[in-house]
Design a protein around this motif. Structure first.
Motif, short mmCIF file in Angstrom:
data_model
loop_
_atom_site.label_atom_id
_atom_site.label_comp_id
_atom_site.label_asym_id
_atom_site.label_seq_id
_atom_site.Cartn_x
_atom_site.Cartn_y
_atom_site.Cartn_z
N VAL A 112 7.33 2.75 4.84
CA VAL A 112 7.79 1.52 5.01
C VAL A 112 6.88 0.56 4.23
O VAL A 112 5.83 0.59 4.37
N GLY A 113 7.54 -0.15 3.23
CA GLY A 113 6.63 -0.87 2.25
C GLY A 113 7.23 -2.30 2.20
O GLY A 113 8.72 -2.59 2.17
N TYR A 114 6.55 -3.23 1.75
CA TYR A 114 7.11 -4.59 1.44
C TYR A 114 6.24 -5.19 0.35
O TYR A 114 5.06 -5.38 0.76
N ASN A 147 4.56 -11.09 -4.20
CA ASN A 147 3.38 -11.89 -4.97
C ASN A 147 2.16 -11.03 -5.14
O ASN A 147 0.92 -11.28 -4.96
N ARG A 148 2.48 -9.71 -5.42
CA ARG A 148 1.57 -8.51 -6.13
C ARG A 148 1.12 -7.79 -5.05
O ARG A 148 0.48 -7.05 -5.18
N LEU A 149 1.41 -8.32 -3.68
CA LEU A 149 0.71 -7.73 -2.51
C LEU A 149 1.83 -6.72 -1.75
O LEU A 149 3.01 -7.08 -1.93
N GLN A 150 1.45 -5.44 -1.71
CA GLN A 150 2.31 -4.65 -1.01
C GLN A 150 1.56 -3.95 0.18
O GLN A 150 1.32 -2.75 0.11
N PRO A 151 2.07 -4.43 1.42
CA PRO A 151 1.56 -3.75 2.74
C PRO A 151 2.65 -2.68 2.86
O PRO A 151 3.65 -2.62 2.80
N PHE A 152 2.00 -1.64 3.49
CA PHE A 152 2.83 -0.46 3.77
C PHE A 152 2.41 0.27 4.86
O PHE A 152 1.17 0.13 5.27
N VAL A 153 3.17 0.95 5.61
CA VAL A 153 2.78 1.92 6.72
C VAL A 153 3.36 3.39 6.37
O VAL A 153 4.37 3.32 5.85
N ARG A 154 2.73 4.43 6.83
CA ARG A 154 3.28 5.63 6.50
C ARG A 154 2.90 6.69 7.58
O ARG A 154 1.82 6.65 8.33
N TYR A 155 3.69 7.53 8.07
CA TYR A 155 3.43 8.80 9.07
C TYR A 155 3.99 9.82 8.70
O TYR A 155 5.31 10.23 8.03
N GLN A 156 3.01 11.08 8.79
CA GLN A 156 3.55 12.40 8.33
C GLN A 156 3.13 13.45 9.39
O GLN A 156 2.24 12.94 10.30
N LYS A 157 3.75 14.41 9.55
CA LYS A 157 3.49 15.59 10.44
C LYS A 157 3.95 16.90 9.92
O LYS A 157 4.91 16.73 9.44
N PHE A 158 3.22 17.64 10.15
CA PHE A 158 3.46 19.34 9.82
C PHE A 158 3.23 20.01 11.10
O PHE A 158 2.15 20.14 11.64
N ALA A 159 4.43 20.42 11.54
CA ALA A 159 4.28 21.58 12.59
C ALA A 159 4.27 23.28 12.35
O ALA A 159 5.39 23.59 11.98
#
Length: 369
Positions: A301-303, A306-318
Motif C-alpha cells: 500500500v502506498g500514498y 507533495n513528492r513524499l510517498q510512504p508505503f508498507v509491504r508484506y511478502q511471504k514464501f512458503a
C-alpha cells in the motif's frame, strides 16, 4: 533502529534530499542520424547505505555502503519498424550484458523481440528494482522470477511476441526461452550435458496476459507504481513451463509456475494518490528443488502527496521444505523527478523458520539519465 548508525543515516537522508531537490534528471539522450534513424544512450544507478542486525563480523549491527546497480542503456532505431537495445549491468565484480535484443515493431498490436531480454512474468519482475514501489523485489521473497530464473537478473535468451489490443488496455506476451536455471544448485543445459545428466532440450514457454480497466499501460515492460500520474485498475496473469526444466546431477524434473497480480492506483482530488498492489504465486519444480517449490504472496500500500510517498509491504514464501520466509517493509520515497531521481528510506524485518529474525534499515539513492 535507534542506533547511532541509523541516526547518521537519517541526517544524511535529509541533507542529500535538500541538495538534490533542484536536480532535473533526464532519462537518456537521443542523436538523430537520418529519417527515423537514431541512437540513444542513458545511465542508471542505485546505491545504498544499510544498517543490518547481526550484520557485522562480531554479531553487532553493520554499517555498509553498497553500489546495488549501475547500468548503461543503449538503443538504436534503423527505421520505424526495426530497432534494438543493448544494456549492461554491474554485478559487483564486472560489467555484464543485461539486455541485447532486436526489436521489430510491426504495429502496437504486434511486436517481435529476440535476443537476451526479460521473459514474461509478474508485474514486480517486469518492473524490476528501478520502477517498483520502494524497490526491493530482488530479495526474492515472493516474486522469485528474477531470483531463480534466467541467465542474469532474470534475463534469458529467446524470443517473444507481444502487443496491446483494445485501445491498449489488453496486453499479451508469449515467448520461448532457454530456461534450465530454476532453483538453487540447478544446472544449465551445457552443465548438465558435461555432468552426464540425461534430459530433453525443450524450450521454456512463458506468457503474460493483462487487462487495464482504467488507464491503459502500453508497452512490454511494466511499472510497479505510476507515482500519481495515472488511474490504474489492472489484473495480470503470468505462467511459464519447461519439460525437464530443473536439472540436478541427481535428478531431473519439469518446471511450472503461475501467478496472478493486481494493481489499483487512484488520484485523489487535491490530495495526492493512493495505490494498492497484490500478487499470488505457485512454483513447482517437480519435487526436485523443494526450497524453490511452494506458494507465495505479497501486498503493498502506498500514498503519494507533495513528492513524499510512504508505503508498507508484506511478502511471504512458503516452501515445500516447511520453511517459511516472511518480510515486512515500512518506508518512504522522496520523489525528486519520477523514477529518474529518488531517495528512499526503508525499514525491513525478515523472519525465516528456524533462524533468528533480522531487521535492517537502509537509505537508497536512485538516478537515471
Amino acid at each position: 533502529m535507534a542506533s547511532l548508525g541509523n541516526q547518521a543515516a537519517l541526517i544524511a537522508l535529509i541533507g542529500i534530499a535538500g541538495s538534490l531537490a533542484a536536480l532535473e534528471a533526464r532519462a537518456g539522450a537521443t542523436v538523430n542520424i537520418g529519417p527515423d534513424q537514431s541512437v540513444s544512450v542513458g545511465f542508471g544507478m542505485r546505491t545504498s547505505y544499510t544498517n543490518a542486525e547481526h550484520g557485522a563480523p562480531d554479531g553487532s549491527r553493520s554499517n555498509d555502503f553498497h553500489l546495488d546497480s549501475a547500468r548503461i542503456y543503449l538503443g538504436a532505431s534503423l527505421n520505424q519498424q526495426v530497432k534494438g537495445m543493448f544494456n549492461t549491468e554491474w554485478d559487483g565484480d564486472k560489467i555484464r550484458v543485461l539486455d541485447a535484443a532486436g526489436q521489430f515493431a510491426f504495429s502496437p498490436e504486434l511486436n517481435v523481440w529476440a535476443g537476451r531480454l526479460l521473459s514474461p512474468s509478474d508485474r514486480a519482475n517486469m518492473a524490476g528494482p528501478y520502477y517498483s514501489l520502494g524497490g526491493g523485489y530482488w530479495a526474492g521473497v515472493a516474486s522469485r522470477y528474477g531470483y531463480n530464473g534466467g541467465i542474469f537478473r532474470g534475463r534469458d535468451d529467446g524470443a517473444v511476441v507481444w502487443g496491446n489490443l483494445l485501445d491498449g488496455k489488453l496486453g499479451y506476451s508469449i515467448g520461448a526461452f532457454e530456461g534450465h536455471t530454476f532453483g538453487i544448485g540447478s544446472l544449465t543445459q551445457n552443465e548438465a550435458k558435461a555432468a552426464g545428466v540425461k534430459a530433453s532440450d525443450k524450450p521454456m514457454v512463458a506468457g503474460r496476459l493483462q487487462y487495464d480497466f482504467w488507464d491503459a499501460e502500453p508497452g512490454y515492460y511494466g511499472t510497479g507504481n505510476y507515482l500519481g500520474t495515472k488511474d490504474i485498475l489492472a489484473i495480470g496473469l503470468a505462467a511459464r513451463t519447461q519439460k525437464d526444466g530443473v536439472l540436478l546431477p541427481t535428478a531431473v524434473g519439469d518446471y511450472r509456475s503461475w501467478n496472478i497480480d493486481f494493481l489499483l492506483e487512484k488520484r485523489l482530488s487535491g490530495a495526492g494518490a493512493v495505490s494498492l498492489e497484490g500478487a499470488w504465486y505457485d512454483y513447482d519444480t517437480d519435487n526436485v528443488v523443494k526450497s524453490e517449490q511452494g506458494r507465495a504472496w505479497l501486498v503493498g500500500v502506498g500514498y503519494i502527496v507533495n513528492r513524499l510517498q510512504p508505503f508498507v509491504r508484506y511478502q511471504k514464501f512458503a516452501a515445500d521444505t516447511g520453511i517459511d520466509t516472511r518480510q515486512g517493509d515500512v518506508g518512504v520515497n522522496y520523489i525528486i523527478d519520477g523514477y529518474n531521481a529518488q531517495l528512499a528510506a526503508l525499514y525491513s524485518r525478515t523472519k525465516m523458520t528456524g533462524t533468528a529474525d533480522q531487521s535492517k534499515f537502509s537509505v537508497t539513492l536512485q538516478l537515471q539519465y
